[in-house]
Write a protein that holds these residues in place. Structure first.
Motif, PDB file in Angstrom:
ATOM      1  N   ASN A   7      -7.427   0.039   1.664  1.00 25.99           N
ATOM      2  CA  ASN A   7      -6.106  -0.049   2.281  1.00 25.99           C
ATOM      3  C   ASN A   7      -5.638   1.293   2.824  1.00 25.99           C
ATOM      4  O   ASN A   7      -4.966   1.368   3.841  1.00 25.99           O
ATOM      5  CB  ASN A   7      -5.086  -0.581   1.275  1.00 25.99           C
ATOM      6  N   GLY A  57       4.308   1.290   9.989  1.00 23.56           N
ATOM      7  CA  GLY A  57       3.619   0.286   9.189  1.00 23.56           C
ATOM      8  C   GLY A  57       2.406   0.881   8.489  1.00 23.56           C
ATOM      9  O   GLY A  57       2.192   0.690   7.288  1.00 23.56           O
ATOM     10  N   GLY A  58       1.601   1.631   9.250  1.00 22.75           N
ATOM     11  CA  GLY A  58       0.414   2.269   8.682  1.00 22.75           C
ATOM     12  C   GLY A  58       0.796   3.240   7.586  1.00 22.75           C
ATOM     13  O   GLY A  58       0.179   3.282   6.516  1.00 22.75           O
ATOM     14  N   LEU A  60       3.483   3.238   5.733  1.00 26.53           N
ATOM     15  CA  LEU A  60       3.940   2.530   4.534  1.00 26.53           C
ATOM     16  C   LEU A  60       2.765   1.974   3.740  1.00 26.53           C
ATOM     17  O   LEU A  60       2.767   1.981   2.508  1.00 26.53           O
ATOM     18  CB  LEU A  60       4.894   1.394   4.925  1.00 26.53           C
ATOM     19  N   LEU A  61       1.746   1.517   4.469  1.00 29.58           N
ATOM     20  CA  LEU A  61       0.581   0.941   3.803  1.00 29.58           C
ATOM     21  C   LEU A  61      -0.096   2.004   2.938  1.00 29.58           C
ATOM     22  O   LEU A  61      -0.455   1.751   1.782  1.00 29.58           O
ATOM     23  CB  LEU A  61      -0.384   0.402   4.864  1.00 29.58           C
ATOM     24  N   GLN A  64       2.269   2.822   0.003  1.00 33.83           N
ATOM     25  CA  GLN A  64       2.275   1.765  -1.004  1.00 33.83           C
ATOM     26  C   GLN A  64       1.058   1.890  -1.928  1.00 33.83           C
ATOM     27  O   GLN A  64       1.143   1.749  -3.129  1.00 33.83           O
ATOM     28  CB  GLN A  64       2.233   0.429  -0.283  1.00 33.83           C
ATOM     29  N   GLY A  68       0.549   3.317  -6.058  1.00 36.28           N
ATOM     30  CA  GLY A  68      -0.027   2.450  -7.070  1.00 36.28           C
ATOM     31  C   GLY A  68       0.408   1.003  -6.962  1.00 36.28           C
ATOM     32  O   GLY A  68       0.053   0.191  -7.803  1.00 36.28           O
ATOM     33  N   ARG A  69       1.201   0.689  -5.915  1.00 40.57           N
ATOM     34  CA  ARG A  69       1.619  -0.709  -5.797  1.00 40.57           C
ATOM     35  C   ARG A  69       0.579  -1.479  -5.002  1.00 40.57           C
ATOM     36  O   ARG A  69       0.846  -1.977  -3.920  1.00 40.57           O
ATOM     37  CB  ARG A  69       2.956  -0.780  -5.071  1.00 40.57           C
ATOM     38  N   ARG A  70      -0.580  -1.554  -5.538  1.00 39.67           N
ATOM     39  CA  ARG A  70      -1.643  -2.194  -4.769  1.00 39.67           C
ATOM     40  C   ARG A  70      -1.496  -3.711  -4.784  1.00 39.67           C
ATOM     41  O   ARG A  70      -0.796  -4.258  -5.645  1.00 39.67           O
ATOM     42  CB  ARG A  70      -2.990  -1.797  -5.338  1.00 39.67           C
ATOM     43  N   GLU A  71      -2.151  -4.349  -3.814  1.00 39.87           N
ATOM     44  CA  GLU A  71      -2.087  -5.811  -3.804  1.00 39.87           C
ATOM     45  C   GLU A  71      -2.900  -6.342  -4.976  1.00 39.87           C
ATOM     46  O   GLU A  71      -3.812  -5.679  -5.464  1.00 39.87           O
ATOM     47  CB  GLU A  71      -2.661  -6.450  -2.537  1.00 39.87           C
TER      48      GLU A  71
END
Lengths: 163, 327, 501
Positions: A7, A57-58, A60-61, A64, A68-71
């Motif tokens: 990511n 957007g990039g 923020l990705l 994120q 550590g707020r991974r999907e």
């Protein structure tokens, strides 16, 4: 590669693309006439807004992911493909390019038949005889439908012109 | 551009080589490209023509739409096709006089085409909403003069006849700098442009009578000007000549058939015959007249002259008003 | 003339076997044409138009309406079976329809698509008959500022189809917005990202992008790991929709139909946004939210109700105002005019019999659609049984033919291939494709209406707040964004609570 990195990579690529868009592609690709009266009407405004939205957007990705707020982890359905996956992808890319070029020379029908056969070879389909029949029957049938029923002039080459 | 020229040169060479070998045109189906979408004025006119035309032609006629960029996408595809008569174009006022006059960077010019005939003329009508207090073209121009920026006109896009027509009419009736004193609102397509006047988004519209006839008949729009020499049935409005501006009669829509440059004389002659027979077809004429078109076939020379004249008029206007599209 | 007189006159016109036959033929042609990728409902209607010249007006128009309705439903068949939407309107059907087919529930998905379509069709027709006058006057109060706010609101759909990562959904949407800017500028006619290529002047073809984004990545994924073993699962497509399932989805179907009626009666929106809006509303209100996008039958129902709900309603501006709502109705107006009929308020006086005949015909068409659709499903379901190593090459060939046929352009084939690789890349990095598509449809509308509004006002932003309609949409946009952010935060919190990572 662990998922975490993927990511971040994606975010960085997206950001890089946004920068290229804002500083290279838009100035080169979008012309702004001198008669533009106000900035809200300029043809450049909208693409520029989009470019910066992509950039954010990039960013923020990446952020994120770093925070550590991974999907949630998924089972990776891409893992363990049959042997030679990358080779097959490359072959498909070449096939597509060849398909497109062949349309100009031998017409869409024969190009499709060839593409069908090559694709079943790449896949190594078990149904060889059926593949051979379908490879010719399908484009011919589709041609007949589009040309004679729908009135669409399907491109034909000089090689065996169909009625 | 260079590549295009090469292509054109190769195409012309191909035509020279293929010329004598042409047994009896047409040997196979002929494709007629409509550079606008289905349902538009061009599309309906040409498809109506293709009925009788298909019966006359010895080979089938394939009518296809190739939409995009105000008719440019379809036009350029025909300009680059082999001039063997198997790819023809339904040329229209927007794609072949307005757009070339306004856009210098268009990937084709009028010289890239050979016209075999113009078969349909569409009178142009200017109209305002029935609820508006504008009763005549004079009211309209006065309003624009008194309150600059309050008058707007809708069009089906930049480089469409509607855009040019709005500016041309305002200019003829004495509004200086019509581009600054009136606002051009481009929409996507002729239907939307008429709706915009109906909904009050724009003040007026100048377009083909066929696009407005039902609104006028229903009392939703009020015609204020027609550009035909005589008054038009169903439109209770003065002609341009009556108001002292016969030069506006140049402002008419038309549809014609064209082929790529280098079209053999034989093909052109065939098409002239076919068009002559097809446009004499009773049901075709009846259908088109009902829609508000005037069926009038011009021979190739007359068509070419008519189009060139209109092009020159438009070009002069574009230069005068600085309407050129940059880039 | 009283209502009953008109009704009986209309009945007299329509109660012939010819009018039923015209409707029937139309629906059959529409369903099969819609089922072929590349032949959109629009094209099918345009191709049928010349045949109506020779018919009496009522038969001709019924024939066209049949094709239209059939085409919108027909598009859902390949969307479900091979992830290739036959018409843009059925792209929302892909989201849950294709996963269902993958799980061997193709029959169920198709059945639900049909029932939802017919129900929505019926509701839409009723709305046309009962509220035409009222909705039409409402539609005319939509100018560019109102459109701008409506579309801004519609863009919040993106959140509903983003799947696991809202952020990736937003990036995907931005890419869609970007690709939609290719072509000629609306206001100045200048070139954007054309780079001197005349093929790009008209912008990227919508169908090419659509098929490239959905069908081609599926083929590439199969190439990555070719495996026929899935076949057993797929071929178990003999399930039917149960009445309980229909009942459970009924609320969703009605909601979707009403969204369709509303968006359909406003000229210029079309069926695809309606399908997506209906889908996202269904997901928002469903207790099985998590299952959406993974084969939820309610998702199929919502999408199909949304796009078929538009079909009857687009006739509202057509009949009441003479205004075409989309390209299809523009063609149908052409058919009216060729017969010397001028749609608009006057037609209710001068040709009321024809209008009522149309109304009756429309009601019948919903029933006919149900019949023709059930047969078509049975015929097409065998596609689910084709071994994948033969199916995917066939899909490739069909897509090439279909995309070419849309605009007679080989260039579109290239666009489709390239979009296919982009779509595959997005699949691999788990970036959802649906937001891209929605943005690709709505982006140009948003920009165009914004600039038209600015032209109207001379650059004054106040115009974006004129009248109650704009205020309404501003309010609901803000509400849905707030709700979205709150949901997102709450879900994240609960996820962390469950599995501290």
């Amino acid at each position: 590669m662990p998922r975490l990195h993927r990511n971040i990579w994606l975010g960085l690529i997206v950001m890089l693309f946004a920068l290229a868009l804002a500083f290279v592609l838009i100035p080169v690709g979008v012309s702004s006439p001198r008669s533009v009266r106000s900035i809200v009407l300029s043809p450049i405004l909208w693409p520029t807004i989009i470019a910066w939205m992509i950039f954010i957007g990039g960013g923020l990705l990446v952020g994120q992911q770093l925070l550590g707020r991974r999907e949630p982890d998924h089972l990776d359905e891409w893992a363990n493909p049959r042997h030679g996956a990358w080779f097959r992808l490359a072959a498909l890319a070449v096939l597509m390019a060849g398909y497109y070029l062949a349309i100009a020379y031998i017409g869409m029908v024969w190009a499709s038949a060839l593409a069908f056969l090559v694709l079943t070879l790449i896949i190594r389909s078990r149904y060889r005889i059926t593949a051979l029949i379908v490879a010719f029957a399908l484009p011919l049938f589709t041609y007949a439908f589009f040309y004679h029923v729908a009135g669409v002039p399907i491109p034909q080459g000089e090689f065996i012109r169909l009625p | 551009m260079k590549a295009l020229k090469y292509l054109a040169a190769i195409g012309a060479l191909g035509a020279l080589l293929a010329g004598p070998a042409l047994a009896e045109y047409p040997e196979r189906p002929v494709t007629l490209v409509i550079p606008y979408g289905p349902g538009g004025a061009t599309d309906i006119g040409v498809r109506a023509l293709s009925g009788p035309l298909g019966k006359i032609m010895p080979q089938p006629l394939l009518v296809v739409n190739r939409t995009g960029a105000g008719g440019a996408t379809g036009s350029v595809s025909v300009a680059n096709a082999d001039p063997d008569g198997y790819t023809m174009l339904a040329a229209r006022v927007g794609s072949h006089t307005v757009n070339p006059a306004m856009k210098a960077t268009l990937p084709y010019t009028l010289d890239d085409f050979v016209f075999v005939g113009v078969f349909e003329i569409n009178p142009v009508v200017c109209a305002v909403s029935e609820s508006s207090d504008i009763k005549s073209i004079e009211d309209l121009v006065n309003k624009a003069k008194e309150n600059p920026g309050t008058v707007s006109f809708s069009s089906s896009g930049v480089g469409s006849m509607l855009q040019l027509a709005g500016a041309m009419v305002l200019n003829a009736f004495g509004l200086e700098d019509p581009l600054d004193n009136a606002t051009h609102i481009p929409l996507k397509g002729g239907g939307e442009a008429a709706t915009a006047v109906l909904a009050g988004t724009a003040t007026f519209i100048c377009t083909n009578s066929s696009a407005l006839s039902s609104f006028v008949a229903n009392g939703q729009l009020r015609p204020i000007l027609v550009t035909t020499p005589e008054r038009l049935d169903g439109f209770d409005a003065p002609t341009a000549a009556e108001l002292g501006h016969p030069e506006l009669e140049q402002l008419v829509g038309w549809t014609g058939i064209a082929g790529p440059k280098g079209l053999p004389e034989e093909v052109s002659a065939k098409w002239r015959d076919w068009l002559k027979q097809a446009t004499a077809d009773k049901t075709f004429v009846e259908q088109m007249t009902k829609r508000g078109s005037v069926i009038r076939l011009m021979d190739p020379e007359e068509s070419q002259e008519f189009i060139n004249n209109q092009y020159e008029t438009f070009k002069k206007l574009v230069d005068e008003l600085d309407m050129r599209i940059e880039g | 003339m009283s209502f009953l007189d008109s009704l009986s006159l209309g009945f007299g016109l329509v109660a012939h076997w010819q009018s039923l036959a015209a409707l029937f033929c139309g629906i059959v042609v529409g369903v099969f044409a819609g089922a072929i990728p590349g032949i959109s409902a629009t094209m099918a209607v345009a191709l049928t138009l010349p045949f109506t010249f020779a018919l009496p007006p009522i038969y001709g128009i019924l024939l066209l309406l049949g094709v239209y309705k059939g085409g919108i439903f027909g598009g859902s068949i390949p969307a479900i079976l091979i992830k290739t939407p036959g018409t843009p309107a059925s792209s929302a059907t892909v989201l849950d329809g294709y996963p269902m087919a993958e799980q061997g529930k193709a029959g169920k998905a198709l059945g639900m698509a049909l029932y939802a379509s017919c129900t929505a069709d019926l509701i839409s027709n009723l709305a046309l008959i009962l509220f035409a006058g009222w909705l039409a006057s409402f539609a005319l109060s939509f100018g560019p500022p109102e459109f701008f706010t409506l579309i801004l609101f519609s863009l919040t759909i993106i959140a509903g189809v983003s799947g696991a990562s809202l952020l990736k959904g937003l990036i995907s949407a931005c890419l869609g917005l970007l690709l939609a800017t290719v072509g000629l500028d609306l206001v100045y006619g200048t070139e954007r990202f054309v780079f001197g290529d005349p093929n790009l002047m008209g912008g990227l073809n919508f169908i090419a992008v659509l098929i490239g984004l959905f069908a081609i990545p599926e083929i590439i994924s199969f190439i990555w790991n070719p495996d026929d073993s899935h076949d057993k699962v797929r071929s178990l497509g003999q399930h039917h929709v149960t009445f309980a399932e229909y009942k459970r989805s009924f609320k969703t179907i009605v909601r979707g139909s009403l969204i369709g009626v509303f968006l359909g009666s406003i000229p210029g929106i079309g069926a695809a946004p309606s399908a997506f809006l209906s889908y996202s509303e269904a997901r928002r209100n469903s207790p099985r939210k998590a299952n959406f996008g993974k084969g939820e039958i309610e998702g199929v129902a919502a999408a199909e109700a949304g796009n078929n709900g538009v079909a009857g309603a687009t006739l509202i501006p057509l009949l009441a105002l003479g205004v075409p709502g989309d390209v299809i109705t523009a063609i149908i107006i052409g058919a009216f005019m060729i017969h010397g009929l001028q749609p608009g308020p006057m037609m209710f006086m001068t040709n009321a019999d024809i209008i009522y005949a149309l109304f009756i015909g429309l009601m019948v068409s919903s029933v006919l659609l149900l019949l023709v659709g059930s047969v078509a499903i049975r015929l097409f379901r065998f596609i689910a049984d084709i071994p994948r190593s033969l199916l995917f090459p066939s899909v490739l060939v069909l897509c090439v033919f279909g995309v070419y046929a849309v605009n007679n352009s080989v260039f579109d084939v290239v666009v489709m291939f390239l979009m296919g690789w982009l779509g595959y890349f997005m699949l691999r990095v788990r970036m959802p494709a649906a937001p891209f598509l929605i943005a690709f449809i709505l982006g140009p509308l948003l920009e165009d209406n914004f600039r038209q509004a600015m032209l109207m006002s001379g650059g004054n932003f106040e115009i974006l707040f004129r009248g109650p309609i704009t205020w309404f949409f501003w309010t609901v946009s803000v509400i849905s964004i707030v709700a979205l952010v709150r949901n997102e935060l709450r879900e994240r919190r609960s996820r962390f609570a469950e599995e501290p990572a």
